[in-house]
Write an enzyme that holds these catalytic residues in place. Structure first.
Site, PDB file in Angstrom:
ATOM      1  N   TYR A 157      -1.401  -0.632  10.810  1.00  0.00           N
ATOM      2  CA  TYR A 157      -1.729  -1.258   9.525  1.00  0.00           C
ATOM      3  C   TYR A 157      -0.568  -1.083   8.543  1.00  0.00           C
ATOM      4  O   TYR A 157      -0.109  -2.038   7.914  1.00  0.00           O
ATOM      5  CB  TYR A 157      -3.016  -0.643   8.948  1.00  0.00           C
ATOM      6  CG  TYR A 157      -3.230  -0.954   7.483  1.00  0.00           C
ATOM      7  CD1 TYR A 157      -3.550  -2.243   7.066  1.00  0.00           C
ATOM      8  CD2 TYR A 157      -3.082   0.043   6.512  1.00  0.00           C
ATOM      9  CE1 TYR A 157      -3.720  -2.529   5.715  1.00  0.00           C
ATOM     10  CE2 TYR A 157      -3.256  -0.238   5.168  1.00  0.00           C
ATOM     11  CZ  TYR A 157      -3.569  -1.519   4.770  1.00  0.00           C
ATOM     12  OH  TYR A 157      -3.730  -1.806   3.443  1.00  0.00           O
ATOM     13  N   SER A 213       0.829  -1.195   0.000  1.00  0.00           N
ATOM     14  CA  SER A 213       0.000   0.000   0.000  1.00  0.00           C
ATOM     15  C   SER A 213       0.865   1.247   0.000  1.00  0.00           C
ATOM     16  O   SER A 213       1.963   1.257   0.567  1.00  0.00           O
ATOM     17  CB  SER A 213      -0.864  -0.025   1.267  1.00  0.00           C
ATOM     18  OG  SER A 213      -1.494   1.212   1.467  1.00  0.00           O
ATOM     19  N   LYS A 223       2.146  -3.842   6.681  1.00  0.00           N
ATOM     20  CA  LYS A 223       2.453  -3.953   5.241  1.00  0.00           C
ATOM     21  C   LYS A 223       3.960  -3.843   5.011  1.00  0.00           C
ATOM     22  O   LYS A 223       4.544  -4.603   4.237  1.00  0.00           O
ATOM     23  CB  LYS A 223       1.709  -2.857   4.460  1.00  0.00           C
ATOM     24  CG  LYS A 223       0.201  -3.072   4.398  1.00  0.00           C
ATOM     25  CD  LYS A 223      -0.154  -4.200   3.452  1.00  0.00           C
ATOM     26  CE  LYS A 223      -1.590  -4.639   3.585  1.00  0.00           C
ATOM     27  NZ  LYS A 223      -1.928  -5.830   2.819  1.00  0.00           N
TER      28      LYS A 223
HETATM   29  P1  NAD Z   1     -11.115  -6.291   1.239  1.00  0.00           P
HETATM   30  O1  NAD Z   1     -11.348  -6.204   2.710  1.00  0.00           O
HETATM   31  O2  NAD Z   1     -12.255  -6.045   0.329  1.00  0.00           O
HETATM   32  O3  NAD Z   1     -10.457  -7.686   0.874  1.00  0.00           O
HETATM   33  C1  NAD Z   1      -9.670  -8.405   1.774  1.00  0.00           C
HETATM   34  C2  NAD Z   1     -10.174  -9.819   1.814  1.00  0.00           C
HETATM   35  O4  NAD Z   1      -9.401 -10.545   2.787  1.00  0.00           O
HETATM   36  C3  NAD Z   1     -11.642  -9.916   2.250  1.00  0.00           C
HETATM   37  O5  NAD Z   1     -12.364 -10.708   1.330  1.00  0.00           O
HETATM   38  C4  NAD Z   1     -11.581 -10.582   3.621  1.00  0.00           C
HETATM   39  O6  NAD Z   1     -12.697 -11.400   3.861  1.00  0.00           O
HETATM   40  C5  NAD Z   1     -10.276 -11.370   3.515  1.00  0.00           C
HETATM   41  N1  NAD Z   1      -9.706 -11.654   4.828  1.00  0.00           N
HETATM   42  C6  NAD Z   1      -9.532 -10.822   5.876  1.00  0.00           C
HETATM   43  N2  NAD Z   1      -8.991 -11.474   6.913  1.00  0.00           N
HETATM   44  C7  NAD Z   1      -8.784 -12.753   6.494  1.00  0.00           C
HETATM   45  C8  NAD Z   1      -8.270 -13.912   7.096  1.00  0.00           C
HETATM   46  N3  NAD Z   1      -7.843 -13.915   8.384  1.00  0.00           N
HETATM   47  N4  NAD Z   1      -8.220 -15.055   6.388  1.00  0.00           N
HETATM   48  C9  NAD Z   1      -8.669 -15.101   5.105  1.00  0.00           C
HETATM   49  N5  NAD Z   1      -9.192 -14.030   4.485  1.00  0.00           N
HETATM   50  C10 NAD Z   1      -9.249 -12.867   5.166  1.00  0.00           C
HETATM   51  O7  NAD Z   1      -9.923  -5.277   0.919  1.00  0.00           O
HETATM   52  P2  NAD Z   1      -9.398  -4.743  -0.456  1.00  0.00           P
HETATM   53  O8  NAD Z   1      -9.691  -3.297  -0.523  1.00  0.00           O
HETATM   54  O9  NAD Z   1      -9.811  -5.624  -1.559  1.00  0.00           O
HETATM   55  O10 NAD Z   1      -7.840  -4.890  -0.196  1.00  0.00           O
HETATM   56  C11 NAD Z   1      -7.128  -6.020  -0.650  1.00  0.00           C
HETATM   57  C12 NAD Z   1      -5.688  -5.894  -0.247  1.00  0.00           C
HETATM   58  O11 NAD Z   1      -5.162  -4.667  -0.763  1.00  0.00           O
HETATM   59  C13 NAD Z   1      -5.447  -5.838   1.248  1.00  0.00           C
HETATM   60  O12 NAD Z   1      -4.266  -6.534   1.536  1.00  0.00           O
HETATM   61  C14 NAD Z   1      -5.277  -4.362   1.531  1.00  0.00           C
HETATM   62  O13 NAD Z   1      -4.476  -4.155   2.668  1.00  0.00           O
HETATM   63  C15 NAD Z   1      -4.566  -3.911   0.270  1.00  0.00           C
HETATM   64  N6  NAD Z   1      -4.775  -2.505  -0.058  1.00  0.00           N
HETATM   65  C16 NAD Z   1      -6.035  -1.998  -0.109  1.00  0.00           C
HETATM   66  C17 NAD Z   1      -6.211  -0.660  -0.419  1.00  0.00           C
HETATM   67  C18 NAD Z   1      -7.589  -0.055  -0.417  1.00  0.00           C
HETATM   68  O14 NAD Z   1      -7.698   1.150  -0.238  1.00  0.00           O
HETATM   69  N7  NAD Z   1      -8.648  -0.822  -0.652  1.00  0.00           N
HETATM   70  C19 NAD Z   1      -5.115   0.145  -0.712  1.00  0.00           C
HETATM   71  C20 NAD Z   1      -3.845  -0.417  -0.668  1.00  0.00           C
HETATM   72  C21 NAD Z   1      -3.692  -1.755  -0.334  1.00  0.00           C
HETATM   73  C1  WQD Z   2      -9.092   9.961   0.938  1.00  0.00           C
HETATM   74  C2  WQD Z   2      -9.172  11.442   1.253  1.00  0.00           C
HETATM   75  C3  WQD Z   2      -9.467  11.907   3.597  1.00  0.00           C
HETATM   76  C4  WQD Z   2     -13.393  10.168   4.044  1.00  0.00           C
HETATM   77  C5  WQD Z   2      -6.778   4.851   2.813  1.00  0.00           C
HETATM   78  C6  WQD Z   2      -5.821   4.153   3.704  1.00  0.00           C
HETATM   79  C7  WQD Z   2      -4.623   3.702   2.918  1.00  0.00           C
HETATM   80  C8  WQD Z   2      -5.036   2.893   1.708  1.00  0.00           C
HETATM   81  C9  WQD Z   2      -6.037   3.621   0.895  1.00  0.00           C
HETATM   82  C10 WQD Z   2      -5.085   0.590   2.296  1.00  0.00           C
HETATM   83  C11 WQD Z   2      -8.386  11.809   2.515  1.00  0.00           C
HETATM   84  C12 WQD Z   2     -10.668  12.370   2.801  1.00  0.00           C
HETATM   85  C13 WQD Z   2     -12.196  10.602   3.503  1.00  0.00           C
HETATM   86  C14 WQD Z   2     -14.351  11.133   4.456  1.00  0.00           C
HETATM   87  C15 WQD Z   2     -12.847  12.881   3.764  1.00  0.00           C
HETATM   88  N1  WQD Z   2      -5.678   1.685   2.114  1.00  0.00           N
HETATM   89  N2  WQD Z   2     -11.937  11.927   3.380  1.00  0.00           N
HETATM   90  N3  WQD Z   2     -14.032  12.453   4.289  1.00  0.00           N
HETATM   91  O1  WQD Z   2      -6.905   7.787   3.789  1.00  0.00           O
HETATM   92  O2  WQD Z   2      -6.024   8.272   1.475  1.00  0.00           O
HETATM   93  O3  WQD Z   2      -6.137   5.989   2.274  1.00  0.00           O
HETATM   94  O4  WQD Z   2      -7.134   3.994   1.724  1.00  0.00           O
HETATM   95  O5  WQD Z   2      -3.936   0.355   2.157  1.00  0.00           O
HETATM   96  O6  WQD Z   2      -3.863   2.946   3.795  1.00  0.00           O
HETATM   97  O7  WQD Z   2      -5.438   5.077   4.706  1.00  0.00           O
HETATM   98  O8  WQD Z   2      -8.215   7.107   1.704  1.00  0.00           O
HETATM   99  O9  WQD Z   2     -10.539   7.258   0.952  1.00  0.00           O
HETATM  100  O10 WQD Z   2     -10.069   7.232   3.432  1.00  0.00           O
HETATM  101  O11 WQD Z   2      -9.439   9.235   2.107  1.00  0.00           O
HETATM  102  O12 WQD Z   2     -12.622  14.079   3.666  1.00  0.00           O
HETATM  103  O13 WQD Z   2     -15.425  10.818   4.963  1.00  0.00           O
HETATM  104  O14 WQD Z   2     -10.538  11.762   1.539  1.00  0.00           O
HETATM  105  O15 WQD Z   2      -9.178  12.808   4.609  1.00  0.00           O
HETATM  106  O16 WQD Z   2      -7.823  13.051   2.305  1.00  0.00           O
HETATM  107  P1  WQD Z   2      -6.793   7.394   2.389  1.00  0.00           P
HETATM  108  P2  WQD Z   2      -9.641   7.637   2.067  1.00  0.00           P
END
Ligand code: NAD
Ligand code: WQD
Length: 393
Positions: free
Chosen positions: A183, A155, A187
Site C-alpha cells: 500500500y 500518506s 502511494k
Molecule cells: P475511504 O476508503 O473511505 O475512501 C476511498 C474512496 O475511494 C471510497 O469511497 C471508495 O469507494 C473509493 N474507491 C476505492 N476503489 C475505487 C475505484 N477502483 N474506483 C473508484 N473509487 C474507488 O478512505 P479514506 O480514509 O477516505 O482515504 C482517502 C484517501 O486518503 C485514500 O487515498 C487513502 O489512501 C488516503 N489516506 C487515508 C488515510 C487514513 O488513515 N484514512 C491516511 C492517509 C492517506
Molecule cells: C494506530 C495505533 C496500532 C488498532 C494506518 C495506516 C497508515 C495510514 C493511517 C493510510 C498503532 C494501534 C490499532 C487496534 C491498536 N492510512 N492499534 N489496536 O497503523 O498508524 O496507520 O492508518 O494511509 O497507512 O497504516 O493507524 O489506527 O491502525 O493504528 O493497538 O486494534 O493504534 O498498533 O500503534 P496506523 P491505526
C-alpha cells in the site's frame, strides 16, 4: 466565495466526503467520481443536510479512463481534481462483513469475490491496479481535457519506519521515504508518477513557447485522520470491519466488540504503546482547500506537504481520551505487536504551516467527542437514518 468546479475522486469516502463538504461550503461546485467500493451514496444526502448543496455523483471506477472522459466532457468547467479514490488497507482483510441489509451484504460478497480486494500484502496487484494504474488513467484523461491541477492523497505511511533517522522525529517532508508495505509503495509510486507527469507537461508547454505554470500538484501526506462532523450527521463508515484504532474503539464503546486489542506495550515510548499523530478530519479537509487554492494562486509545480498536528499520542492516551468522551473506561487487552507497525509517526507540519498558512486547529478531545457523537447516534453508520434530534439541532 470560491468559484470553479472540482472533481473529487473517492468523494463518498471518509476524507473525501468531508473535503467535498468543505469545498461546497467555500462556494465551489463539486463533482464526485467513486465506485462505492468502500462508501455509500447516502453520504451525499448528509452533505446536503449540512450545507444545503449536494455534489454531483458519478459511479466511476478509477481504472475506467473512458468513464473519466465522460465526466470531464459533461463538466467542461472542472479545472482541478482532488484524488482520494484508492484501496487503503495495510493490514487485516476487511472481508468479515456485517450489515443489516441482506441484499447489500450478498451483493458486496459477490463483488468482493470478483475483486478479491483485501490487505495490500495479500493482493498487491489489486492495490497497484487501483492506486497506480487508476491514477494514470485519471491523469491521462485530465490531460486530454486540459485539467491541470491535482491534489493527491498520499500518506505518512510513505515514510515507513522514520525512527531509522532519529533526528527526523517529528517527521519533516525531507525525511527519506521508505514504505514498508505494498500500500505504502503504491502511494510512493503515485507521488513519482504525478511528479514526472507535471514536469513533462510543463516542459512540453515550454517547448511550445507557453509558460506551463498552470500544471501543478499538491502531494498531501496525511498522518492519522480522526473524528467526525460535530453535528453527528457525518462520519467514517467503512464497509468492512474497521482496521484503525479510533473506529475500533467506537465499536467497543457501542458493544459491537468486547474489547480493544492493544498491539504491543513494549515500545520505547512513555507508556510502552506506539505514538501517532491524530488529526481531526475537518482540519484535514481544510488543508485540501488551502492546498488547492495555493496551486491556483502560487503555481508551485509539484510540492509535498505533511498534514498533521505535530503532536504525538500513544495508544493508551487515545484509549483514555476516547473513554473520557464516552464517560466510562473502555476495556482492552494487550497483545503482541502488529506486523509492520512502527514506534512513532508524528508529523513535523512546519512546511504546511509556513507555506500554506494551514494549521490543525482542533484538539484530540474534539476528535474523540465528535467521533462519539457520530458512533453513538449512528451505530449502523449510513445504513440508518440519523435520529431526529440531530436533524433539529
Ligand atoms: P475511504 O476508503 O473511505 O475512501 C476511498 C474512496 O475511494 C471510497 O469511497 C471508495 O469507494 C473509493 N474507491 C476505492 N476503489 C475505487 C475505484 N477502483 N474506483 C473508484 N473509487 C474507488 O478512505 P479514506 O480514509 O477516505 O482515504 C482517502 C484517501 O486518503 C485514500 O487515498 C487513502 O489512501 C488516503 N489516506 C487515508 C488515510 C487514513 O488513515 N484514512 C491516511 C492517509 C492517506
Ligand atoms: C494506530 C495505533 C496500532 C488498532 C494506518 C495506516 C497508515 C495510514 C493511517 C493510510 C498503532 C494501534 C490499532 C487496534 C491498536 N492510512 N492499534 N489496536 O497503523 O498508524 O496507520 O492508518 O494511509 O497507512 O497504516 O493507524 O489506527 O491502525 O493504528 O493497538 O486494534 O493504534 O498498533 O500503534 P496506523 P491505526
Amino acid at each position: 466565495m470560491s468559484t470553479g468546479t472540482i472533481l473529487v475522486t473517492g468523494g463518498t469516502g471518509y476524507i473525501g466526503s468531508f473535503t467535498a463538504l468543505a469545498l461546497l461550503e467555500a462556494g465551489f461546485k463539486v463533482v464526485i467520481a467513486d465506485n462505492l467500493y468502500n462508501s455509500s451514496k447516502e453520504v451525499l444526502n448528509r452533505i446536503e443536510l449540512i450545507c444545503g448543496r449536494k455534489p454531483d455523483f458519478y459511479d466511476v471506477d478509477v481504472t475506467d479512463e473512458a468513464a473519466f472522459d465522460k465526466v470531464f466532457a459533461a463538466h467542461p468547467d472542472i479545472d482541478s481534481v482532488i484524488h482520494f479514490a484508492a484501496l487503503k488497507y495495510n493490514g487485516t482483510l476487511p472481508l468479515q462483513l456485517y450489515s443489516n441489509d441482506p441484499l447489500r451484504y450478498c451483493a458486496r460478497l459477490a463483488y468482493l469475490s470478483i475483486q478479491a480486494v483485501g490487505e495490500s500484502t495479500e493482493v498487491p496487484l489489486e492495490y497497484y491496479r487501483t492506486n497506480v494504474y487508476g491514477t494514470i488513467c485519471l491523469l491521462r484523461s485530465m490531460t486530454r481535457h486540459n485539467v491541470t491541477k491535482i491534489v493527491f492523497s498520499s500518506s505518512a505511511t510513505v515514510y515507513g519506519d522514520a525512527t531509522r533517522f532519529p533526528n527526523m522525529i517529528p517527521i519533516p517532508e525531507e525525511c527519506p521515504i521508505g514504505p514498508t508495505n505494498p500500500y505504502g509503495r503504491t502511494k510512493a509510486t503515485v507521488e513519482m508518477v504525478i511528479t514526472d507527469h507535471i514536469e513533462a507537461q510543463r516542459n512540453k508547454a515550454e517547448k511550445e513557447g507557453k509558460s506551463g505554470e498552470e500544471w501543478n500538484a499538491a502531494i498531501l501526506r496525511y498522518f492519522n485522520p480522526a473524528g467526525s462532523h460535530p453535528s453527528g450527521i457525518m462520519g467514517e463508515d467503512p464497509q468492512g470491519v474497521p482496521y484503525n484504532l479510533l473506529p475500533l474503539l467506537g465499536h467497543v464503546a457501542v458493544g459491537k466488540r468486547e474489547k480493544l486489542l492493544v498491539y504491543g506495550d513494549d515500545y520505547a515510548s512513555s507508556d510502552g504503546t506506539a505514538i501517532r499523530d491524530y488529526i481531526h478530519v475537518l482540519d484535514l479537509a481544510a488543508g485540501h482547500l488551502i492546498a488547492l487554492n495555493h496551486l491556483r494562486s502560487k503555481h508551485p509545480g509539484v510540492r509535498a506537504w505533511n498534514l498533521g498536528t505535530g503532536k504525538g499520542s500513544t495508544v493508551y492516551h487515545m484509549i483514555k481520551a476516547f473513554s473520557n468522551a464516552v464517560g466510562r473506561d473502555l476495556p482492552y487487552d494487550v497483545v503482541g505487536r502488529r506486523t509492520g507497525d512502527v514506534l512513532d509517526l508524528t508529523a513535523n507540519p512546519t512546511r504546511a504551516n509556513q507555506e500554506l498558512g494551514w494549521k490543525a486547529e482542533r484538539t484530540l478531545e474534539d476528535a474523540c467527542e465528535d467521533l462519539w457523537r457520530w458512533v453513538k447516534n449512528n451505530p449502523q453508520g449510513y445504513r440508518q437514518d440519523p435520529p431526529d434530534f440531530l436533524l433539529e439541532a
